[in-house]
Design a protein around this motif. Structure first.
Motif, mmCIF file in Angstrom:
data_model
loop_
_atom_site.group_PDB
_atom_site.id
_atom_site.type_symbol
_atom_site.label_atom_id
_atom_site.label_comp_id
_atom_site.label_asym_id
_atom_site.label_seq_id
_atom_site.Cartn_x
_atom_site.Cartn_y
_atom_site.Cartn_z
ATOM 1 N N ASP A 91 1.012 -0.848 0.405
ATOM 2 C CA ASP A 91 -0.309 0.181 -0.421
ATOM 3 C C ASP A 91 0.784 1.039 -0.236
ATOM 4 O O ASP A 91 0.792 2.289 -0.550
ATOM 5 N N THR A 95 1.850 5.249 -2.325
ATOM 6 C CA THR A 95 1.182 6.949 -1.592
ATOM 7 C C THR A 95 1.982 7.609 -0.985
ATOM 8 O O THR A 95 1.866 8.311 -0.341
ATOM 9 N N ARG A 153 -4.290 -0.479 -12.082
ATOM 10 C CA ARG A 153 -5.237 0.264 -10.746
ATOM 11 C C ARG A 153 -6.153 -0.936 -11.046
ATOM 12 O O ARG A 153 -6.961 -0.410 -9.234
ATOM 13 N N TRP A 156 -7.004 -1.933 -6.817
ATOM 14 C CA TRP A 156 -7.220 -1.282 -5.593
ATOM 15 C C TRP A 156 -9.340 -1.231 -6.322
ATOM 16 O O TRP A 156 -9.559 -0.935 -6.634
ATOM 17 N N CYS A 160 -8.430 3.437 -3.302
ATOM 18 C CA CYS A 160 -7.008 3.403 -4.589
ATOM 19 C C CYS A 160 -6.412 3.247 -2.932
ATOM 20 O O CYS A 160 -5.149 3.873 -2.971
ATOM 21 N N TYR A 161 -6.686 2.991 -1.507
ATOM 22 C CA TYR A 161 -5.855 2.378 -1.074
ATOM 23 C C TYR A 161 -6.899 0.985 -0.480
ATOM 24 O O TYR A 161 -5.143 -0.537 -0.342
#
Ligand code: NAG
Ligand code: NAG
Ligand code: NAG
Ligand code: NAG
Length: 249
Positions: A91, A95, A153, A156, A160-161
């Motif tokens: 994760d 980020t 993508r 997720w 988006c986490y």
């Protein structure tokens, strides 16, 4: 008697989640996927079909938070979850800064080493109804990149986490593979670009959820018997529902 597994850095495969990936034709040799003839009382002789209950401890990723939400995050989708732990590195890759990521990687490595040390210490191998096995497939995993270098993508959820159901299912495929690999020969560098398909089948020579003990010597757990002794091969003894090459203790 209940059998307890404590599985660290691991995740549980749900058949629904795996189906999401389009593995509906999953079959193994029926003898490998059948439950044991005699319900095992020994944690080192548990076949996949012997398992009735799975429990996981972890965080919102373990709980499948947001997995199938389509706008905003509202619910936990525990049934889609692949379990808990070991996912922080993944994760944070998308980020946080590279420096922090390096620090977290170091923490993750130390955590994995500590887990492995506990497994190898034998502290959880003093009785035969409990054991601890580290599943290291995530340790050096390759993140889900496309060939052009961008991250996939689809992995997720909308925030988006958290992981999407696709992400959970893909992780489950690797986790399942790890569960059936012997300790010492478990893959630790899963390529998360692709699911581990076809899904793994139990090893015919040791068709159990692999543990430290059955990875060192599976023969002693090979075959069930009734306690009056009938069905072990010559030379083996029936001890607590299992054939042992040694005298019962
Ligand atoms: C992961 O890779 C690093 C660097 O190559 C290595 O030191 C470490 O032992 C590996 N960990 C596992 C669990 O394979
Ligand atoms: C990279 O490839 C994926 C899959 O083919 C595509 O969806 C994505 O738009 C591509 N990204 C770039 C920056 O070309
Ligand atoms: C991971 O799998 C993808 C798709 O098969 C492949 O393109 C890529 O080279 C693999 N990465 C590694 C590190 O093996
Ligand atoms: C266990 O028994 C089966 C036959 O029932 C045999 O094929 C397999 O090789 C045995 N495994 C070991 C580890 O001896």
């Amino acid at each position: 008697m209940m059998l307890y597994f404590l599985l660290l850095s691991i995740f549980f495969v749900t058949s629904n989640a795996v189906m999401d990936l389009g593995a509906p034709g999953y079959t193994c040799d029926p003898s490998l996927m059948a439950p044991s003839a005699v319900k095992p009382t020994n944690v080192h002789a548990v076949r996949p079909a012997d398992i009735n209950l799975v429990m996981a401890m972890g965080d919102s990723l373990t709980a499948g938070y947001c997995t199938d939400d389509t706008s905003g995050c509202h619910l936990e989708y525990r049934g889609l979850s692949f379990g808990g732990g070991g996912d922080r590195g993944l994760d944070n890759h998308i980020t946080i800064s590279r420096k922090t990521q390096a620090e977290l990687s170091q923490i993750a490595i130390e955590y994995q080493q500590a887990e492995k040390a506990i497994e190898q210490s034998g502290d959880f191998d003093t009785t035969d109804d409990f054991t601890l096995v580290v599943q290291p497939w995530f340790a050096n995993a390759t993140l889900p990149y496309f060939a052009n270098g961008t991250v996939n993508r689809a992995w997720w959820a909308v925030d988006c986490y958290h992981f999407s159901s696709y992400g959970h299912a893909l992780l489950s495929s690797w986790y399942w593979k790890n569960l059936l690999q012997p300790v010492g020969d478990k893959i630790s560098n899963a390529n998360l670009t692709v699911p581990a398909l076809p899904l793994a089948c139990p090893d015919p020579s040791c068709p159990y959820i692999r543990t430290t003990k059955n990875s060192m010597n599976c023969q002693q757990f090979n075959g069930t018997c009734v306690s009056n002794g009938g069905s072990c091969t010559t030379g083996a003894q029936c001890c607590g529902g299992l054939c042992f090459n040694l005298q019962c203790m």
